[in-house]
Write a protein that holds these residues in place. Structure first.
Motif, PDB file in Angstrom:
ATOM      1  N   ASP A 174       1.238  -4.789  -8.362  1.00 26.18           N
ATOM      2  CA  ASP A 174       1.124  -3.516  -9.059  1.00 26.18           C
ATOM      3  C   ASP A 174       1.067  -2.409  -8.005  1.00 26.18           C
ATOM      4  N   ARG A 175       1.906  -1.405  -8.135  1.00 27.72           N
ATOM      5  CA  ARG A 175       1.980  -0.345  -7.112  1.00 27.72           C
ATOM      6  C   ARG A 175       0.657   0.389  -6.937  1.00 27.72           C
ATOM      7  N   LYS A 176      -0.052   0.639  -8.028  1.00 25.79           N
ATOM      8  CA  LYS A 176      -1.323   1.347  -7.921  1.00 25.79           C
ATOM      9  C   LYS A 176      -2.326   0.513  -7.119  1.00 25.79           C
ATOM     10  N   ARG A 177      -2.397  -0.770  -7.405  1.00 25.46           N
ATOM     11  CA  ARG A 177      -3.318  -1.635  -6.666  1.00 25.46           C
ATOM     12  C   ARG A 177      -2.904  -1.773  -5.205  1.00 25.46           C
ATOM     13  N   TRP A 236      -1.471   0.570  -3.359  1.00 20.11           N
ATOM     14  CA  TRP A 236      -1.907   1.787  -2.661  1.00 20.11           C
ATOM     15  C   TRP A 236      -3.414   1.800  -2.467  1.00 20.11           C
ATOM     16  N   VAL A 237      -4.157   1.276  -3.431  1.00 17.71           N
ATOM     17  CA  VAL A 237      -5.613   1.192  -3.276  1.00 17.71           C
ATOM     18  C   VAL A 237      -5.946   0.231  -2.136  1.00 17.71           C
ATOM     19  N   ALA A 238      -5.265  -0.906  -2.070  1.00 15.68           N
ATOM     20  CA  ALA A 238      -5.509  -1.875  -1.005  1.00 15.68           C
ATOM     21  C   ALA A 238      -5.165  -1.286   0.366  1.00 15.68           C
ATOM     22  N   GLY A 282      -5.245   1.884   1.145  1.00 12.41           N
ATOM     23  CA  GLY A 282      -6.293   2.865   1.426  1.00 12.41           C
ATOM     24  C   GLY A 282      -7.569   2.214   1.934  1.00 12.41           C
ATOM     25  N   VAL A 283      -7.986   1.128   1.301  1.00 13.15           N
ATOM     26  CA  VAL A 283      -9.179   0.414   1.752  1.00 13.15           C
ATOM     27  C   VAL A 283      -8.965  -0.141   3.156  1.00 13.15           C
TER      28      VAL A 283
END
Length: 98
Positions: free
Chosen positions: A31-34, A36-38, A40-41
């Protein structure tokens, strides 16, 4: 690095020859949103160390080689443990495989 790459290739050939259905474990959907979150983390956790590392002591080839070696270790372990070992023992139940 050559050993890790060779062992991954051997594991994949063994899986393909002995139990080709296990290769479907390599398929995944991101999933693209996940993603980008990964990312970022990851940047928050290791970004400062990556930027402030003393790269002047090493050549570009050394830094790239270390990165490739690190990635190969993870791939080697995942292929061996998750796909090969877990996949072969999964028919006896998840608890036995784990």
């Amino acid at each position: 690095m050559a050993y890790r790459a060779f062992s991954v290739a051997v594991y994949l050939v063994m899986i393909w020859a002995l139990k080709p259905g296990l290769l479907r474990r390599f398929r995944f959907h991101v999933d693209r949103k996940r993603l980008w979150v990964a990312i970022g983390v990851l940047v928050i956790l290791v970004g400062r160390d990556v930027v402030s590392a003393p790269y002047s002591k090493f050549s570009v080839i050394d830094v790239i080689g270390a990165f490739v070696f690190t990635m190969a270790i993870g791939l080697d372990e995942e292929v061996f443990s998750r796909v090969m070992i877990f996949g072969f023992f999964e028919k006896y139940g998840v608890w036995v495989a784990a």
